[in-house]
Scaffold this active site. Structure first.
Site, short mmCIF file in Angstrom:
data_model
loop_
_atom_site.label_atom_id
_atom_site.label_comp_id
_atom_site.label_asym_id
_atom_site.label_seq_id
_atom_site.Cartn_x
_atom_site.Cartn_y
_atom_site.Cartn_z
N HIS A 280 -14.81 0.56 -2.18
CA HIS A 280 -13.70 -0.23 -1.64
C HIS A 280 -12.76 0.57 -0.76
CE1 HIS A 280 -14.35 -3.28 -5.17
NE2 HIS A 280 -15.24 -3.40 -4.22
N SER B 101 -13.22 -4.61 -14.93
CA SER B 101 -13.25 -5.97 -15.47
C SER B 101 -14.58 -6.64 -15.16
CB SER B 101 -12.09 -6.80 -14.90
OG SER B 101 -12.16 -6.81 -13.49
N GLN C 50 -15.06 1.79 -7.61
CA GLN C 50 -14.34 0.73 -6.90
C GLN C 50 -12.93 1.20 -6.58
OE1 GLN C 50 -15.19 -3.31 -8.96
NE2 GLN C 50 -15.71 -1.77 -10.47
N ASN C 51 -12.55 2.35 -7.14
CA ASN C 51 -11.16 2.80 -7.00
C ASN C 51 -10.91 3.41 -5.64
OD1 ASN C 51 -11.00 1.99 -9.61
ND2 ASN C 51 -10.94 4.05 -10.49
N GLY D 49 -14.32 1.14 -17.38
CA GLY D 49 -12.99 0.68 -16.96
C GLY D 49 -12.97 -0.32 -15.84
N ASP E 199 -8.15 5.43 -5.32
CA ASP E 199 -7.06 6.36 -5.63
C ASP E 199 -7.40 7.84 -5.40
OD1 ASP E 199 -8.64 7.08 -7.87
OD2 ASP E 199 -7.56 5.70 -9.19
N TYR F 29 0.82 -1.21 0.00
CA TYR F 29 0.00 0.00 0.00
C TYR F 29 0.86 1.26 0.00
CZ TYR F 29 -4.22 -2.63 -0.05
OH TYR F 29 -5.21 -3.46 -0.49
N ASN G 122 -14.94 0.47 -22.34
CA ASN G 122 -13.81 -0.39 -21.99
C ASN G 122 -13.19 -0.87 -23.31
OD1 ASN G 122 -12.19 -2.65 -21.03
ND2 ASN G 122 -13.45 -2.66 -19.20
N ARG H 97 1.93 1.94 -3.50
CA ARG H 97 0.84 2.50 -4.31
C ARG H 97 0.56 3.94 -3.93
NH1 ARG H 97 -3.81 -1.57 -3.88
NH2 ARG H 97 -4.91 0.08 -4.97
C1 BJW Z 1 -9.66 0.58 -19.44
C2 BJW Z 1 -8.58 1.32 -19.79
C3 BJW Z 1 -8.84 2.61 -20.24
C4 BJW Z 1 -7.80 -0.53 -19.13
N1 BJW Z 1 -10.10 3.03 -20.30
N2 BJW Z 1 -10.90 1.00 -19.51
C5 BJW Z 1 -20.11 -13.62 -5.83
C6 BJW Z 1 -19.56 -14.53 -6.71
C7 BJW Z 1 -18.19 -14.85 -6.63
C8 BJW Z 1 -17.38 -14.29 -5.65
C9 BJW Z 1 -17.94 -13.39 -4.78
C10 BJW Z 1 -19.29 -13.08 -4.86
N3 BJW Z 1 -19.57 -12.18 -3.90
C11 BJW Z 1 -18.42 -11.92 -3.23
C12 BJW Z 1 -17.42 -12.65 -3.73
C13 BJW Z 1 -16.01 -12.66 -3.27
C14 BJW Z 1 -15.21 -11.47 -3.75
C15 BJW Z 1 -15.16 -11.45 -5.27
O1 BJW Z 1 -15.82 -10.69 -5.94
N4 BJW Z 1 -14.31 -12.27 -5.86
C16 BJW Z 1 -14.15 -12.30 -7.31
C17 BJW Z 1 -12.68 -12.04 -7.68
C18 BJW Z 1 -14.67 -13.57 -7.87
N5 BJW Z 1 -15.77 -10.23 -3.24
C19 BJW Z 1 -15.51 -9.81 -2.01
O2 BJW Z 1 -14.82 -10.47 -1.25
C20 BJW Z 1 -16.12 -8.49 -1.57
N6 BJW Z 1 -16.73 -8.65 -0.31
C21 BJW Z 1 -17.90 -9.25 -0.15
O3 BJW Z 1 -18.56 -9.63 -1.09
O4 BJW Z 1 -18.30 -9.41 1.16
C22 BJW Z 1 -19.35 -10.32 1.43
C23 BJW Z 1 -18.72 -11.69 1.54
C24 BJW Z 1 -17.89 -11.95 2.58
C25 BJW Z 1 -17.30 -13.22 2.68
C26 BJW Z 1 -17.53 -14.18 1.70
C27 BJW Z 1 -18.35 -13.86 0.62
C28 BJW Z 1 -18.97 -12.61 0.54
C29 BJW Z 1 -15.04 -7.45 -1.38
C30 BJW Z 1 -14.36 -7.11 -2.63
C31 BJW Z 1 -13.21 -6.13 -2.35
C32 BJW Z 1 -12.35 -5.88 -3.57
N7 BJW Z 1 -11.19 -5.20 -3.19
C33 BJW Z 1 -10.19 -4.87 -4.20
C34 BJW Z 1 -8.82 -4.59 -3.53
C35 BJW Z 1 -8.85 -3.53 -2.52
C36 BJW Z 1 -8.58 -2.21 -3.12
C37 BJW Z 1 -7.11 -1.94 -3.38
O5 BJW Z 1 -6.22 -2.45 -2.72
O6 BJW Z 1 -6.90 -1.18 -4.31
O7 BJW Z 1 -10.63 -3.78 -5.00
S1 BJW Z 1 -9.89 -6.14 -5.39
C38 BJW Z 1 -9.55 -5.09 -6.73
O8 BJW Z 1 -10.53 -5.43 -7.74
C39 BJW Z 1 -9.89 -3.67 -6.24
C40 BJW Z 1 -10.75 -3.17 -7.37
O9 BJW Z 1 -11.56 -2.12 -6.91
C41 BJW Z 1 -11.51 -4.39 -7.81
C42 BJW Z 1 -12.06 -4.32 -9.19
O10 BJW Z 1 -11.06 -4.23 -10.15
P1 BJW Z 1 -11.30 -3.39 -11.46
O11 BJW Z 1 -11.52 -1.98 -11.11
O12 BJW Z 1 -12.35 -4.03 -12.26
O13 BJW Z 1 -9.85 -3.44 -12.15
P2 BJW Z 1 -9.22 -4.52 -13.16
O14 BJW Z 1 -7.75 -4.27 -13.20
O15 BJW Z 1 -9.65 -5.88 -12.86
O16 BJW Z 1 -9.84 -4.14 -14.57
C43 BJW Z 1 -9.49 -2.96 -15.27
C44 BJW Z 1 -10.39 -2.83 -16.48
O17 BJW Z 1 -10.10 -1.59 -17.11
C45 BJW Z 1 -10.17 -3.91 -17.55
O18 BJW Z 1 -11.42 -4.40 -17.96
C46 BJW Z 1 -9.47 -3.16 -18.69
O19 BJW Z 1 -9.82 -3.67 -19.99
C47 BJW Z 1 -10.01 -1.78 -18.51
N8 BJW Z 1 -9.15 -0.69 -19.01
N9 BJW Z 1 -7.41 0.55 -19.59
C48 BJW Z 1 -11.10 2.16 -19.94
N10 BJW Z 1 -7.82 3.43 -20.63
#
Ligand code: BJW
Ligand code: ZN
Length: 245
Positions: free
Chosen positions: A121, A192, A103-104, A190, A106, A69, A216, A72
């Site tokens: 988040h 996934s 979700q960001n 933006g 930043d 962290y 996206n 970052r």
């Molecule tokens: C562009 C571009 C440009 C590039 N222009 N676009 C249901 C089903 C399955 C699993 C679960 C479920 N419910 C819950 C879960 C578990 C889990 C989960 O979702 N897991 C999955 C991975 C399957 N979720 C959780 O645990 C959540 N909590 C929860 O549900 O609590 C209840 C619970 C408790 C216990 C058990 C079960 C349920 C919490 C989720 C917390 C996520 N935290 C993070 C990290 C912390 C933040 C940090 O340190 O920064 O948050 S994970 C990380 O992913 C971060 C992001 O906010 C998040 C999303 O990522 P994002 O933003 O989509 O980024 P990328 O990199 O993946 O994608 C970038 C995109 O941009 C791409 O598509 C590119 O193409 C595009 N792009 N350049 C436009 N110029």
């Protein structure tokens, strides 16, 4: 890049909407120089985000997690909002019922002027006492050593970030769900679209009748619920949709 006709169609939907919302992810900040999580370069010293952004990882090795962290936070100091962040701040000024759900962590939407902002988040500049004293802002970067930073009570602090397996703030999630359910237009920018429950906000919006517009360069699981998928970078497309290009 999408055709002019598609951009014009989505721009008209936005112009005519009195209720709208947007869900943003790491891709909206990519053109500001903030690395995404899952694309190329989306690893931190060989660790996947799922390995460092969990409460178990913090319990096992708080110093490693704080180094992640701190790196970052330090990288973010030189990042500025881009034209997509700015266009979304402008949309808030134009549409009386506009909610920006990010979700960001930043802080770039706030830096661009967005105020009706739900940070699902958490925020990289906030910390929380592990002994329960509460939360505070700390903008030092890099943080002084030794890590982890401490609360004034002496207990270690943790980032005020929602990790995998942790609950999102229920009030934030309820407000985001309500905004998605009443939106006439819902922008998905933006992300996934694989992290829940954030991704399902787009499904909620679509099920309630919103026109979902995805911006996206790549297809995602949310493309299936989008009325239009505009393939290209947010910094180019969002300003054209809002008319700030
Ligand atoms: C562009 C571009 C440009 C590039 N222009 N676009 C249901 C089903 C399955 C699993 C679960 C479920 N419910 C819950 C879960 C578990 C889990 C989960 O979702 N897991 C999955 C991975 C399957 N979720 C959780 O645990 C959540 N909590 C929860 O549900 O609590 C209840 C619970 C408790 C216990 C058990 C079960 C349920 C919490 C989720 C917390 C996520 N935290 C993070 C990290 C912390 C933040 C940090 O340190 O920064 O948050 S994970 C990380 O992913 C971060 C992001 O906010 C998040 C999303 O990522 P994002 O933003 O989509 O980024 P990328 O990199 O993946 O994608 C970038 C995109 O941009 C791409 O598509 C590119 O193409 C595009 N792009 N350049 C436009 N110029
Ligand atoms: Zn404390």
């Amino acid at each position: 890049m999408p055709e002019e006709r598609q951009i014009a169609e989505a721009a008209a939907w936005i112009r005519n909407a009195s209720r709208a919302a947007a869900l943003t992810g790491a891709g909206v900040s990519a053109e500001s120089g903030v690395p995404t999580f899952r694309g190329a370069g989306g690893l931190w010293e060989g660790h996947r985000i799922e390995e460092v952004a969990t409460p178990e990882a913090f319990d096992r090795d708080p110093v490693l997690v704080w180094e992640f962290y701190d790196a970052r936070r330090t990288g973010l100091v030189r990042c500025r909002p881009n034209r997509a962040h700015e266009a979304l701040a402008e949309l808030e000024r134009r549409i009386s019922d506009f909610t920006l759900i990010t979700q960001n962590v930043d802080d770039l939407h706030r830096a661009a002027g967005s105020r009706k902002l739900i940070e699902l988040h958490g925020n990289l500049w906030r910390m929380r006492c592990t002994a329960g004293c509460g939360e505070w802002e700390d903008r030092r970067a890099p943080l002084p050593r030794p890590l982890p930073p401490a609360c004034r009570c002496g207990a270690p602090a943790r980032p005020a970030i929602v990790w995998f397996g942790e609950w999102l703030d229920p009030a934030d999630l309820a407000a985001a769900e309500a905004a998605a359910a009443r939106a006439e237009v819902f922008l998905v920018i933006g992300t996934s679209g694989i992290v829940e429950p954030a991704a399902s906000l787009a499904r909620t919006a679509a099920a309630a009748g919103a026109r979902v517009v995805e911006i996206n360069p790549e297809p995602t699981p949310l493309s299936a619920v989008a009325a239009l998928s505009l393939r290209g970078p947010a910094g180019e497309i969002v300003p054209r949709l809002v008319g700030t290009a």
